[in-house]
Write a protein that holds these residues in place. Structure first.
Motif, PDB file in Angstrom:
ATOM      1  N   ASP A 186       0.578  -1.357   0.191  1.00 32.28           N
ATOM      2  CA  ASP A 186       0.031  -0.041  -0.362  1.00 32.28           C
ATOM      3  C   ASP A 186       0.816   1.130  -0.145  1.00 32.28           C
ATOM      4  OD1 ASP A 186       1.006  -0.847   2.533  1.00 32.28           O
ATOM      5  OD2 ASP A 186      -0.934   0.343   3.965  1.00 32.28           O
ATOM      6  N   ASP A 187       1.783   1.213  -0.557  1.00 39.14           N
ATOM      7  CA  ASP A 187       3.001   2.235   0.478  1.00 39.14           C
ATOM      8  C   ASP A 187       3.793   2.149  -1.146  1.00 39.14           C
ATOM      9  OD1 ASP A 187       4.835   4.266   0.860  1.00 39.14           O
ATOM     10  OD2 ASP A 187       4.627   3.965   2.818  1.00 39.14           O
ATOM     11  N   ARG A 188       3.521   2.736  -1.830  1.00 43.25           N
ATOM     12  CA  ARG A 188       4.222   2.886  -3.634  1.00 43.25           C
ATOM     13  C   ARG A 188       6.182   3.188  -3.532  1.00 43.25           C
ATOM     14  NH1 ARG A 188      -0.562   5.131  -5.561  1.00 43.25           N
ATOM     15  NH2 ARG A 188       0.091   7.563  -5.706  1.00 43.25           N
ATOM     16  N   GLN A 194       2.674   6.356 -11.042  1.00 36.59           N
ATOM     17  CA  GLN A 194       3.708   5.637  -9.910  1.00 36.59           C
ATOM     18  C   GLN A 194       2.865   4.434  -9.921  1.00 36.59           C
ATOM     19  OE1 GLN A 194       5.257   7.707  -6.788  1.00 36.59           O
ATOM     20  NE2 GLN A 194       5.984   9.449  -7.830  1.00 36.59           N
ATOM     21  N   GLN A 195       1.573   4.548 -10.086  1.00 35.62           N
ATOM     22  CA  GLN A 195       1.350   3.085  -9.097  1.00 35.62           C
ATOM     23  C   GLN A 195       1.056   1.899 -10.393  1.00 35.62           C
ATOM     24  OE1 GLN A 195      -0.155   1.904  -6.304  1.00 35.62           O
ATOM     25  NE2 GLN A 195      -1.178   1.200  -6.704  1.00 35.62           N
ATOM     26  N   LYS A 196       0.544   2.297 -11.567  1.00 36.28           N
ATOM     27  CA  LYS A 196       0.780   1.651 -13.086  1.00 36.28           C
ATOM     28  C   LYS A 196       2.123   1.300 -12.609  1.00 36.28           C
ATOM     29  CE  LYS A 196      -1.473   4.807 -15.519  1.00 36.28           C
ATOM     30  NZ  LYS A 196      -1.386   4.970 -16.498  1.00 36.28           N
ATOM     31  N   VAL A 197       2.781   1.287 -12.489  1.00 33.43           N
ATOM     32  CA  VAL A 197       4.754   0.855 -12.771  1.00 33.43           C
ATOM     33  C   VAL A 197       4.327  -0.246 -12.028  1.00 33.43           C
ATOM     34  CG1 VAL A 197       6.687   1.315 -12.535  1.00 33.43           C
ATOM     35  CG2 VAL A 197       5.632   3.319 -14.098  1.00 33.43           C
ATOM     36  N   ALA A 198       4.655   0.595 -10.493  1.00 32.62           N
ATOM     37  CA  ALA A 198       4.128  -0.553  -9.108  1.00 32.62           C
ATOM     38  C   ALA A 198       3.779  -2.002  -9.515  1.00 32.62           C
ATOM     39  CB  ALA A 198       3.325   0.371  -8.372  1.00 32.62           C
ATOM     40  N   LEU A 199       2.324  -1.743 -10.535  1.00 30.71           N
ATOM     41  CA  LEU A 199       1.796  -3.032 -10.479  1.00 30.71           C
ATOM     42  C   LEU A 199       2.258  -3.133 -11.807  1.00 30.71           C
ATOM     43  CD1 LEU A 199      -2.101  -2.059  -9.755  1.00 30.71           C
ATOM     44  CD2 LEU A 199      -1.129  -4.012  -8.577  1.00 30.71           C
ATOM     45  N   GLY A 200       2.707  -3.401 -12.808  1.00 28.77           N
ATOM     46  CA  GLY A 200       3.268  -3.335 -14.375  1.00 28.77           C
ATOM     47  C   GLY A 200       4.201  -4.057 -14.022  1.00 28.77           C
ATOM     48  N   LYS A 201       5.548  -3.793 -13.146  1.00 29.11           N
ATOM     49  CA  LYS A 201       6.334  -4.373 -12.880  1.00 29.11           C
ATOM     50  C   LYS A 201       6.293  -6.272 -12.676  1.00 29.11           C
ATOM     51  CE  LYS A 201       7.636  -3.467  -8.247  1.00 29.11           C
ATOM     52  NZ  LYS A 201       8.028  -3.307  -6.844  1.00 29.11           N
ATOM     53  N   GLU A 229      -4.365  -1.847  -1.365  1.00 28.44           N
ATOM     54  CA  GLU A 229      -4.471  -0.870  -1.314  1.00 28.44           C
ATOM     55  C   GLU A 229      -4.906  -0.221  -2.625  1.00 28.44           C
ATOM     56  OE1 GLU A 229      -6.470   0.955  -0.254  1.00 28.44           O
ATOM     57  OE2 GLU A 229      -6.769   0.050   1.862  1.00 28.44           O
ATOM     58  N   PRO A 230      -5.091  -1.055  -4.442  1.00 32.67           N
ATOM     59  CA  PRO A 230      -4.458  -0.486  -5.799  1.00 32.67           C
ATOM     60  C   PRO A 230      -4.848   0.605  -6.095  1.00 32.67           C
ATOM     61  CG  PRO A 230      -6.553  -2.084  -5.157  1.00 32.67           C
ATOM     62  CD  PRO A 230      -5.570  -1.576  -3.773  1.00 32.67           C
ATOM     63  N   THR A 231      -5.400   1.203  -5.377  1.00 32.60           N
ATOM     64  CA  THR A 231      -5.313   2.914  -5.997  1.00 32.60           C
ATOM     65  C   THR A 231      -5.553   3.994  -5.009  1.00 32.60           C
ATOM     66  OG1 THR A 231      -8.199   3.041  -6.229  1.00 32.60           O
ATOM     67  CG2 THR A 231      -6.734   1.983  -8.071  1.00 32.60           C
ATOM     68  N   ARG A 232      -4.668   3.633  -3.957  1.00 32.78           N
ATOM     69  CA  ARG A 232      -4.628   5.101  -2.850  1.00 32.78           C
ATOM     70  C   ARG A 232      -3.891   5.999  -3.605  1.00 32.78           C
ATOM     71  NH1 ARG A 232      -2.384   3.386   2.830  1.00 32.78           N
ATOM     72  NH2 ARG A 232      -4.577   3.037   2.829  1.00 32.78           N
ATOM     73  N   GLY A 233      -4.599   7.530  -3.560  1.00 37.40           N
ATOM     74  CA  GLY A 233      -4.494   8.512  -4.127  1.00 37.40           C
ATOM     75  C   GLY A 233      -4.187   8.955  -6.071  1.00 37.40           C
ATOM     76  N   VAL A 234      -4.845   7.628  -6.182  1.00 34.91           N
ATOM     77  CA  VAL A 234      -5.253   7.357  -7.860  1.00 34.91           C
ATOM     78  C   VAL A 234      -6.142   8.764  -8.190  1.00 34.91           C
ATOM     79  CG1 VAL A 234      -4.793   6.097  -9.857  1.00 34.91           C
ATOM     80  CG2 VAL A 234      -3.422   5.921  -7.864  1.00 34.91           C
ATOM     81  N   ASP A 235      -6.073   9.063  -9.746  1.00 39.22           N
ATOM     82  CA  ASP A 235      -7.476  10.076  -9.663  1.00 39.22           C
ATOM     83  C   ASP A 235      -8.405   8.905 -11.043  1.00 39.22           C
ATOM     84  OD1 ASP A 235      -7.161  10.032 -13.210  1.00 39.22           O
ATOM     85  OD2 ASP A 235      -5.287  10.441 -12.424  1.00 39.22           O
TER      86      ASP A 235
END
Length: 506
Positions: A335-337, A401-408, A421-427
């Protein structure tokens, strides 16, 4: 009515990047103004100008009809503008009362702890913390209570305008409700509040008007009552977002892909048991501290467990480390990318290939052509701009950033994907993309398990929900049973007891 705070024709550039383009913004006395937009739309730039963190803009800022230009946050605060940022500025070992008067011109030069407690009482009452012991160290409060102490500290400076920047981003449902209640009370008492949030439900619950920023430009402020989620999203994106959540396919539930047997993570009250099937998205619902995030970390080898094992691919084991889990095709996104999900100072290409170093290297030397090929492939699958692969990950917006954290994690071709928390702080636009990608991975045969404190996310994305409450696993909901009321009941008072009765007295 003359606006209390009015910004006109505000522009701000950083080199060739135009962060704000002729933005207009205003707020009246006693008004709650929502400020929304996609990541990178200019919200942070505008907030920094209002709160005195940035004075390198063109245009005019008027407060009480007088033109101002704040060269520092202190000058903005002295003029009556205060900001509560996402990162708290409290000192954990100091008491609640000491933190209320930790800075600012209103802080007494000489004071006893008792006199500080008396002086702090009205400000604590204003944010709903009248029952909290002012002599208690702040570190012993919940995150939500600490957030309220932060606001009480700002109120002690007697601001006219209070900026709340994502105040509930890291909070569970009950703490979020307390924050919203505080906002309503402050507005009723004449405070003007700029409320910045990605949570659409909160925006509609408490805001009088909403200002949308899109690509650095402002849209005319709208009355919240005249908008709904769909029309607001359209204003934010410049296009209609047909479906936030992808459709739920029929999932064959034969043999489980992964089974959790009596896994008892440190810090929880009892062992957990559940299973997940190939092609399924399993939601773990609970507030902060409920145990939902702990069990994900335990399955991933990132948290110790007292006992238990998982059954996966015919083998019974419990990962002793993240490396152990990764070697078996289990991916884990915490939950903390920024802390443990990304190498913020390294290029995006390195972040996207990091989990699969053995596949892109030989005898300790990285084969850069293989690295770039792998990164390009995974970036394309997660709609990450491939022209920016050599940029540092830290310069990306929160959503990217979240897409990179998941995409890796695509680099290890995972069979099980664990996401806290897949979309915390994400628009909202990036949210829809992330939800679609998680569904796509499940449709390709992976099992996705995600933990979330966002009720909308749980009810919209999950095919099945396991609920957690204060370190215990308390319930399970099938797809036809999942709705906000049923989820909320299980994670706030599953035993038919009002949650407030169980909160510790300070």
């Amino acid at each position: 009515m003359t606006a209390l705070l009015e910004l006109t024709n505000i522009s701000r550039s950083f080199g060739a990047i135009k962060a704000l383009k002729s933005v207009d913004f205003e707020i009246n006395s006693g008004e709650v103004m929502g400020l929304v937009g996609e990541n990178g739309a200019g919200k942070s730039s505008l907030v920094k100008i209002i709160s005195g963190f940035d004075d390198g803009y063109t245009g005019s800022l008027r407060l009480n009809g007088v033109v101002q230009r704040f060269s520092s946050p202190l000058k903005a605060e002295r003029s009556g503008i205060a900001i509560a940022q996402q990162e708290l500025s409290l000192i954990p070992a100091m008491t609640v009362a000491e933190n209320v008067f930790i800075s600012g011109e209103k802080a007494p030069i000489f004071a006893t702890k008792s006199s500080l407690a008396r002086k702090a009482a009205p400000f604590l009452s204003e944010v709903g913390l009248e029952d909290v012991d002012p002599f208690l160290p702040v570190e012993r409060l919940s995150i939500g209570e600490q957030q309220l102490v932060e606001v009480a500290r700002l109120l002690a400076q007697e601001p006219q305008v209070l900026i709340l920047d994502e105040p509930t981003a890291a909070l569970g449902e009950s703490d979020s409700i307390r924050i919203l209640g505080m906002v309503r009370r402050l507005a009723e008492r004449g405070k003007s509040i700029i409320y910045v949030s990605h949570r659409m439900d909160e925006i509609f619950k408490i805001c009088n008007r909403i200002t949308v920023l899109r690509d650095g430009q402002s849209q005319e402020a709208k009355d919240a009552k005249r908008l709904d989620v769909s029309s607001l999203v359209e204003l934010m994106l410049g296009r209609e977002l047909a479906h936030m959540f992808p459709a739920h396919p029929k999932i064959p539930r034969g043999e489980a892909l992964l089974e959790v047997h009596n896994v008892w993570p440190d810090g929880t009250l009892e062992p957990f048991n559940f299973s997940v099937f190939a092609g399924e998205i399993l939601g773990l619902a609970g507030q902060l501290g409920s145990g939902s995030g702990d069990i994900l970390a335990a399955i991933a080898g990132a948290k110790r467990s007292r006992e238990g094992h998982i059954k996966y691919k015919g083998e019974s084991f419990l990962p002793k480390s993240p490396k152990h889990a990764i070697s078996r095709g289990i991916a884990y996104c915490s939950d903390d990318r920024k802390l443990d999900g990304l190498f913020l100072g390294r290029p995006i290409v390195e972040n996207l290939s990091a989990p699969a170093l053995s596949a892109i290297s030989k005898r300790g030397l990285i084969k850069h052509d293989k690295e770039r090929s792998l990164a390009l492939s995974n970036a394309s699958k997660f709609t990450i701009d491939t022209s920016r692969l050599d940029n540092e990950a830290g310069v990306l917006s929160g959503g990217n950033q979240q897409k990179v954290a998941l995409g890796k994690w695509l680099a290890i071709e995972p069979n099980v994907i664990l996401v806290n928390e897949p979309t915390r702080g994400v628009d909202v636009g990036a949210r829809a993309e992330i939800y679609g990608k998680l569904r796509e991975l499940a449709n390709e045969g992976a099992a996705v398990i995600f933990a979330s404190t966002d009720i909308q996310e749980i009810t919209g994305l999950a095919d099945r929900v396991i609920s957690f409450y204060r370190g215990m696993q308390v319930g399970e909901l099938q797809l036809t049973e999942i709705n906000p009321a049923s989820v909320l009941e299980q994670i706030t008072h599953p035993f038919g007891v009002d949650d407030k009765q169980l909160e510790p007295h300070h």
